[in-house]
Design an enzyme around this catalytic site. Structure first.
Site, PDB file in Angstrom:
ATOM      1  N   GLU A  84       0.687  -9.526  11.607  1.00 51.71           N
ATOM      2  CA  GLU A  84       0.730  -9.136  10.255  1.00 51.71           C
ATOM      3  C   GLU A  84       2.069  -9.000   9.690  1.00 51.71           C
ATOM      4  O   GLU A  84       2.176  -9.495   8.678  1.00 51.71           O
ATOM      5  CB  GLU A  84      -0.163  -7.800  10.332  1.00 51.71           C
ATOM      6  CG  GLU A  84      -0.613  -7.323   8.772  1.00 51.71           C
ATOM      7  CD  GLU A  84      -1.248  -6.164   8.769  1.00 51.71           C
ATOM      8  OE1 GLU A  84      -1.571  -5.722   7.628  1.00 51.71           O
ATOM      9  OE2 GLU A  84      -1.571  -5.385   9.797  1.00 51.71           O
ATOM     10  N   ASP A 128       0.752  -1.612   0.011  1.00 54.28           N
ATOM     11  CA  ASP A 128      -0.177  -0.036  -0.092  1.00 54.28           C
ATOM     12  C   ASP A 128       0.789   1.240   0.070  1.00 54.28           C
ATOM     13  O   ASP A 128       0.232   2.238  -0.693  1.00 54.28           O
ATOM     14  CB  ASP A 128      -0.745   0.010   1.301  1.00 54.28           C
ATOM     15  CG  ASP A 128      -1.975  -1.081   1.146  1.00 54.28           C
ATOM     16  OD1 ASP A 128      -1.719  -2.045   0.592  1.00 54.28           O
ATOM     17  OD2 ASP A 128      -2.826  -1.060   2.006  1.00 54.28           O
TER      18      ASP A 128
END
Length: 417
Positions: free
Chosen positions: A384, A161
């Site tokens: 994550e 991202d």
């Protein structure tokens, strides 16, 4: 510190706990829907203990495929007020409420791995899935190529991202008219680990533009200022197309033209070689300029079947500099940030994809990469992502694809994979 057996039990429990009935969410709260490449990696993890559930994960993902072949990056199966931007902001046009962009196509590669675990169980399901995979790949070939390399049209489409690769284009975007909105990600995770508001305004501006154009690919090709030829997309589509061709030939399916498409993607991958960096790099398709970034995506070349001694030298230096590589951005780079999302942290699933390619080519760095990934998860759990300098967990916790990578790759001995 938990033992390896205990970590495996915990990993299975994470997949089960994040199961929402035919699909998994990446983690509760932060990501409450089905994400495209997350699901494909997750299916590989399920295959370690429930082969039927592994196929169901992929089948549910493709239940949201658009009429033009595109598979969205998010499927909004159930409403959840805890996530922004939701389906109303996206205005997706598929059979299930969805985003309007896609994600890196790892599904064919994961499907082949799952099929090879149990061909008798998988063959009927793969035969049904194969033409859907083929249609998705064809969509990429029609709408996303620049000199044969695969482009992304939004930072989220790359899956990386806030990578430094996108900074130049993002600076040129004036997010006029975005308006007020409430981010939800920073209510779940420390804001210092997430993209900045400067980035987020531009993410939302690009989404609003796509919605306004009703995700018409021809119009987006003309109007969208964000079009970057990306190593992530290029290497992963090249690998996935090789897998799809191999499976199609074994199953006696119609594979005409696929060898030529692979050759085109190979030529495209060559256009991403930045001779000054001596590395694969992202290239702005609008201007032709390099982004000047050595990222973990650069190291996906081996998975695509492309060897590079220069790229290997970069990887070895990176692994020497940080204890728990591969850093998502060059740790010697001025934009390196060890805890901020795709600007430095190490991701277990990217290590898996890089490692799988190294292992297939019997590269001497392969055992080392699997070992550091195993160790960071063994010591710090199923985050994550992780700070590559000390391994400290960051982002969301009890993360599905990190657990899947442990089950399907990191916890195993290299010879047993």
């Amino acid at each position: 510190m938990l033992t390896q057996v205990s970590r495996s039990e915990e990993a299975r429990n994470i997949l089960i706990q994040n199961d929402r009935g035919g699909y998994t969410i990446p983690t509760a709260g932060l990501y409450p829907y089905q994400w495209n490449w997350d699901s494909a990696i997750t299916a590989m993890g399920f295959a370690e203990f429930d082969i039927g559930r592994a196929w169901q994960e992929l089948e549910t993902l493709f239940s949201g495929q658009w009429a033009d072949g595109m598979v969205p990056h998010i499927l909004f199966h159930k409403a959840d007020a805890g996530y922004f931007p939701g389906p109303d902001v996206w205005g997706g046009t598929g059979p299930i409420p969805s985003s309007g962009i896609t994600q890196p196509p790892v599904a064919a590669t994961m499907a082949r791995l799952i099929w090879n675990k149990d061909r008798s169980a998988g063959t009927p399901r793969l035969k049904t899935l194969w033409p859907k995979l083929r249609a998705w790949h064809t969509w990429f070939l029609k709408w996303r190529l620049d000199q044969g390399a695969v482009c992304v049209t939004h930072p989220w489409e790359a899956g990386r991202d806030n990578a430094p690769d996108w900074d130049g284009v993002m600076e040129r975007i004036d997010p006029v008219g975005v308006g007020e909105y409430e981010r939800r990600d920073t209510s779940h995770v420390d804001g210092s680990m997430r993209p900045t508001k400067h980035d987020y305004d531009r993410y939302i501006w690009l989404v609003q533009m796509g919605n306004r154009l009703k995700w018409d690919q021809a119009k987006l090709l003309e109007e969208n200022p964000f079009r970057i030829a990306d190593p992530t997309m290029t290497f992963l589509l090249l690998r996935a197309h090789r897998d799809l061709l191999a499976v199609g030939e074994e199953l006696g399916l119609q594979t005409a033209g696929m060898a030529e498409e692979i050759a085109l993607l190979e030529k495209g991958a060559a256009t991403l070689w930045n001779p000054e960096l001596k590395s694969y790099d992202s290239r702005d398709a609008k201007t032709g300029l390099w982004t000047g970034c050595i990222s973990n995506a650069s190291y996906l070349c081996w998975l695509a079947g492309l060897d590079s001694p220069d790229q290997a030298a970069h990887l070895e230096r990176s692994l020497e500099r940080v204890k728990f590589g591969v850093a998502s951005y060059d740790p010697t780079g001025e934009k390196f940030d060890s805890k901020r999302y795709w600007r430095g942290p190490t991701w277990a699933f990217m290590n898996f994809l890089i490692g799988l390619g190294l292992e297939e080519q019997q590269h001497p760095l392969a055992p080392r990469l699997r070992a550091v990934t195993r160790e960071v998860i063994r010591q710090h759990g199923f985050a994550e992502y992780f700070d590559p300098t000390d391994g400290s967990p960051a982002g969301g916790q009890s993360f599905t694809w990190t657990a899947a990578v442990w089950l399907g790759w990191a916890s195993k001995d290299l010879g047993a994979a």
